[in-house]
Design an enzyme around this catalytic site. Structure first.
Site, PDB file in Angstrom:
ATOM      1  N   GLN A  49      59.153  25.629  23.395  1.00 59.76           N
ATOM      2  CA  GLN A  49      59.759  26.739  24.130  1.00 59.76           C
ATOM      3  C   GLN A  49      61.242  26.463  24.351  1.00 59.76           C
ATOM      4  O   GLN A  49      61.599  25.415  24.904  1.00 59.76           O
ATOM      5  CB  GLN A  49      59.061  26.911  25.477  1.00 59.76           C
ATOM      6  CG  GLN A  49      59.608  28.077  26.303  1.00 59.76           C
ATOM      7  CD  GLN A  49      58.885  28.239  27.628  1.00 59.76           C
ATOM      8  OE1 GLN A  49      58.221  27.312  28.099  1.00 59.76           O
ATOM      9  NE2 GLN A  49      59.003  29.401  28.240  1.00 59.76           N
ATOM     10  N   GLY A  50      62.092  27.377  23.923  1.00 63.70           N
ATOM     11  CA  GLY A  50      63.541  27.216  24.108  1.00 63.70           C
ATOM     12  C   GLY A  50      64.080  28.293  25.034  1.00 63.70           C
ATOM     13  O   GLY A  50      64.725  29.247  24.585  1.00 63.70           O
TER      14      GLY A  50
ATOM     15  N   SER B 295      65.005  27.502  28.973  1.00 61.40           N
ATOM     16  CA  SER B 295      65.942  26.938  29.948  1.00 61.40           C
ATOM     17  C   SER B 295      67.136  26.287  29.273  1.00 61.40           C
ATOM     18  O   SER B 295      67.035  25.773  28.155  1.00 61.40           O
ATOM     19  CB  SER B 295      65.247  25.870  30.797  1.00 61.40           C
ATOM     20  OG  SER B 295      64.240  26.448  31.574  1.00 61.40           O
TER      21      SER B 295
ATOM     22  N   GLU C 119      50.913  35.069  31.962  1.00 57.42           N
ATOM     23  CA  GLU C 119      50.312  33.772  32.256  1.00 57.42           C
ATOM     24  C   GLU C 119      49.265  33.859  33.351  1.00 57.42           C
ATOM     25  O   GLU C 119      48.914  32.866  33.949  1.00 57.42           O
ATOM     26  CB  GLU C 119      51.398  32.793  32.702  1.00 57.42           C
ATOM     27  CG  GLU C 119      52.324  32.373  31.601  1.00 57.42           C
ATOM     28  CD  GLU C 119      53.323  31.336  32.097  1.00 57.42           C
ATOM     29  OE1 GLU C 119      54.502  31.688  32.201  1.00 57.42           O
ATOM     30  OE2 GLU C 119      52.912  30.219  32.410  1.00 57.42           O
TER      31      GLU C 119
ATOM     32  N   GLU D  81      59.966  28.922  44.834  1.00 56.20           N
ATOM     33  CA  GLU D  81      60.901  29.777  45.580  1.00 56.20           C
ATOM     34  C   GLU D  81      61.049  31.131  44.876  1.00 56.20           C
ATOM     35  O   GLU D  81      61.144  32.166  45.527  1.00 56.20           O
ATOM     36  CB  GLU D  81      62.263  29.075  45.711  1.00 56.20           C
ATOM     37  CG  GLU D  81      62.253  27.905  46.697  1.00 56.20           C
ATOM     38  CD  GLU D  81      61.366  26.741  46.255  1.00 56.20           C
ATOM     39  OE1 GLU D  81      61.312  26.457  45.037  1.00 56.20           O
ATOM     40  OE2 GLU D  81      60.705  26.144  47.118  1.00 56.20           O
TER      41      GLU D  81
END
Lengths: 377, 391
Positions: free
Chosen positions: B126-127, B129, B245, B378
């Site tokens: 997964q790319g 962040s 998800e 958060e």
């Protein structure tokens, strides 16, 4: 696995909600609880007319033959408006014991008039110096020439001054017995008072008062009392969920309207995050409470489910009650505003039937008896 | 309202349980039970066993291997899998890029990628962040500039979990730096990690492990047909991916299993003949965690049983938040139960300190990640506050 109400249950909920929201806004509730007997006799009669007061009892006994799910949804509606009527005390606790244990004559004499709203029975069990054990010590019962006489003090007895009939627990040679006592007979002195949440309780002093065994005599009722308490905890769990939901809704509504520093309070993340945590507490407590209701409905032993509910609801009640006041600020400290009364009532609910530490202690004592807890088992 | 599963769902649950406990190699399941790190080969083998039985991608569209199950069935499948110590199919493949390609990709992309993605013939990384784009993902800067039939990619991705095994990487890249809103200039690009200019560098974490990586792109040339869906619509696909998800967002069964394991260890006799569970404070902590895990499981069941179609039950947002908190709390109590033995984290096999106690602290440290990844807790609170509470 289904957590939704069917159409009949929805209709019952809507009818009860309609009645109670019409009967009680915050101001009207304050008026009612400031006067004796601490609830509205007219609302009680309307609940009777709707069939609510006979919900859990067999049709042969004058009831509706409904189950815990229906009783629970009534309790949730009561919790939403903090209706002060003694539904749980009279119908679920005292009525439940009579339905479980009473002779045919006792059922006929108590459940039918309870269902039609003309007789309010309550359980007198708690004693000064006692906690939440299903055992009587201070009040004793002795049989003399075929007559049972009870002596000792019960306090606090919920709605004990207004009650038309007392179901009294007492120490007997066979263990803890249960007795039906007419509170107007000689040897019964009742001193009623108001509670912090607008509820009512009384000191009941028994001095050789005549009582009749509930059901068979000379039977230890400890287990029966424990099951009755478990049932009450589970139903009160629904009441607490209703109260917590409204406490949260009231808080979020306030955050979106109250302005400070030139903006509404919901612009402050320090506040909205705390409201989000209240929601998490509420949903987790609701999940356990709903499950416990289904355990009760299945006819299984409800005691463990009750302890789980008592702990989770107790904890959530503290969290949501305290935060509801804090997130409002000073307004919530006033008796005129509604939300502080929700915290007050949640605190009373917890201490009527076992606080979170009491229930956690029960769970901890048996934590080594199983590997995992499986709700579908 | 009804407590029991319907006879059909109960039979389904039994079928899943039987499959997972009899068809997945015992060695792999033992490794999961003992909290040992799985090799790439073990992860691949487990997924292929599931895929051969049609159990790797049940939530995909039917033509690509989906089963058309209810939310409750998907929940039961996932929970039985975790309870049986079966490693779930690689999330990057089955929950992330697979559904995106199946939903938004061209027929060519579907034909080319979906079957090998389900079978873990391709290991996806997964790319998303970047060093300056964490919770604020839309601020990502890795760029893709069109040059003929190719995109030329430059930039850096980070926190790429298991990137060391990756064959391909799905990336969010900025294709329109001048878009009026920064979310509008992003595309979803599939990149072969063996392409010239791709460099993977491991990041050592506080537990001593190297499960995450930085991935650098220097003038990496990517065929234009590897852009999924439409140019500059990548943000929409990413939101779909992240919202997808729901099943398995709270790994209840593995948390439950670990808690039961810890309790079992707390009942073992100590040198003085007593057990830790005789300590009322520890017993209360176990009882408290069990109740919270039960509340979480029931919430997951409520969400699964009452989600109509694709619309999640509002309580679903509780699952990630509370699910990760409990995951962490359970890793914490394992350290407490291990006590001084938890210090022996570097001891080799053959040490008198059992394996579970040696990995207790590294696992505890490692799982601090759970409340950070997949949208930090958060961010979850922000979602609850805005979309559920209307704040």
């Amino acid at each position: 696995m289904d957590f939704t109400y069917d159409s009949e249950q929805k209709a019952l909920r809507d009818a009860v909600r309609g009645l109670l929201t019409k009967a009680y806004d915050s101001a009207r509730r304050r008026d009612v609880v400031s006067d004796e007997p601490g609830f509205d006799s007219g609302v009680w009669a309307q609940l009777a007319e709707m069939g609510v007061l006979g919900l859990p009892f067999a049709e042969a006994d004058g009831g509706m033959g409904a189950g815990p799910v229906e009783v629970g949804l009534v309790a949730e509606e009561i919790g939403r408006v903090l209706a002060p009527e003694p539904f749980v005390e009279a119908v679920v606790v005292a009525g439940g014991l009579v339905a479980d244990l009473g002779t045919a004559e006792q059922k006929a004499a108590i459940l039918a008039p309870l269902s039609d709203g003309t007789l309010i029975p309550v359980l007198a069990h708690t004693e000064p110096g006692g906690r939440w054990e299903p055992v009587a010590r201070a009040v004793t019962a002795r049989e003399d020439a075929g007559t049972w006489r009870l002596t000792g003090t019960k306090e606090p007895v919920a709605h004990g001054a207004r009650a038309d009939l007392l179901v009294v627990s007492a120490a007997t040679p066979a263990g803890t017995g249960l007795f039906v006592v007419d509170p107007t007979v000689d040897g019964v002195t009742r001193t009623g008072y108001a509670l912090h949440d607008g509820g009512r309780a009384a000191q009941v002093v028994l001095d050789g008062a005549v009582g009749t065994p509930l059901g068979a005599a000379d039977v230890d009722r400890t287990g029966d009392l424990e099951v009755a308490q478990a049932r009450a905890i589970i139903i009160r769990g629904q009441e607490a969920v209703g109260a917590m939901q409204v406490a949260l809704d009231t808080t979020t509504a306030y955050l979106t309207t109250r302005k400070q520093f030139g903006v509404t309070l919901n612009k402050f993340q320090a506040l909205t995050f705390r409201a989000a945590d209240m929601y998490v507490s509420l949903e987790l407590a609701r999940s356990i409470a709903s499950w416990a209701l289904l355990v009760l409905d299945s006819g299984a032993d409800p005691r463990e489910a009750a302890a789980r509910t008592g702990f989770q609801i107790g904890r959530a009640g503290h969290h949501i009650g305290q935060e509801a006041i804090q997130l409002h600020g000073g307004i919530a400290m006033t008796a005129e505003y509604s939300v502080g009364h929700y915290m007050s009532h949640l605190t009373a609910l917890e201490h009527a039937l076992g606080d979170r530490r009491f229930h956690l202690g029960r769970l901890a004592a048996s934590v080594g008896d199983h590997g995992t807890v499986d709700p579908l088992a | 309202m009804r407590l029991q599963l319907s006879p059909e769902d109960a039979a389904f649950r039994e079928e899943m349980r039987t499959f997972f406990t009899t068809q997945v190699p015992q060695g792999i399941r033992d490794a999961v039970a003992e909290r040992r790190e799985l090799s790439k080969e073990q992860i691949v083998e487990a997924q292929r066993v599931l895929n051969a039985a049609g159990l790797a991608v049940p939530h995909w569209p039917a033509e690509w291997g989906g089963k058309g199950w209810t939310q409750l069935q998907k929940h039961l499948w996932h929970e039985e899998m975790l309870q049986a110590c079966v490693p779930p199919p690689l999330s990057f493949n089955t929950n992330m890029v697979g559904p995106v390609i199946a939903t938004f990709g061209s027929d060519e992309l579907k034909e080319r990628f979906l079957a090998p993605t389900a079978n873990l013939d391709i290991w996806w990384s997964q790319g998303f962040s970047e060093p300056d784009a964490g919770s604020d993902l839309a601020s990502l800067r890795t760029s893709a500039v069109r040059d003929g039939d190719e995109w030329v990619v430059n930039g850096q991705k980070t926190w790429t979990t298991l990137g060391q095994y990756g064959d391909w990487i799905f990336c969010l890249v900025r294709t329109d730096p001048d878009a009026p809103k920064r979310q509008q200039g992003i595309s979803f690009l599939l990149i072969d990690m063996t392409s010239p200019g791709v460099t993977v560098r491991p990041i050592e974490l506080i537990d001593g492990g190297v499960e995450v990586n930085e991935v650098w792109f220097e003038d990496v040339r990517v065929p234009a047909d590897q852009l999924v869906g439409e140019e500059n619509k990548g943000w929409t696909y990413a939101k779909f991916l992240l919202g997808n998800e729901r099943v398995g967002v709270a790994p209840v069964a593995s948390t439950k299993r670990l808690l039961a394991q810890a309790k079992e260890r707390a009942q073992e006799k100590l040198a003085d003949g007593s057990t830790l569970l005789e300590d009322p404070l520890l017993a209360a902590r176990f009882a408290e965690l069990e109740n919270e895990v039960l509340a979480l499981e029931l919430t997951a069941l409520r969400v699964a049983a009452n989600s109509a179609g694709d619309k999640p039950h509002p309580a679903s947002s509780v699952l990630k938040l509370k699910g990760t908190e409990l995951q962490q709390a359970v890793t914490e109590i394992v350290v407490d139960v291990a006590g001084p033995a938890s210090l022996a984290s570097g001891a080799p096999d053959g040490s008198d300190v059992p394996h579970w106690a040696r990995v207790a602290t590294p696992q505890y440290l490692n799982y601090r990640k759970a409340s950070i990844y997949g949208g930090s807790n958060e961010v979850q609170r922000s979602i609850i506050a805005s979309s559920i509470l209307g704040l």
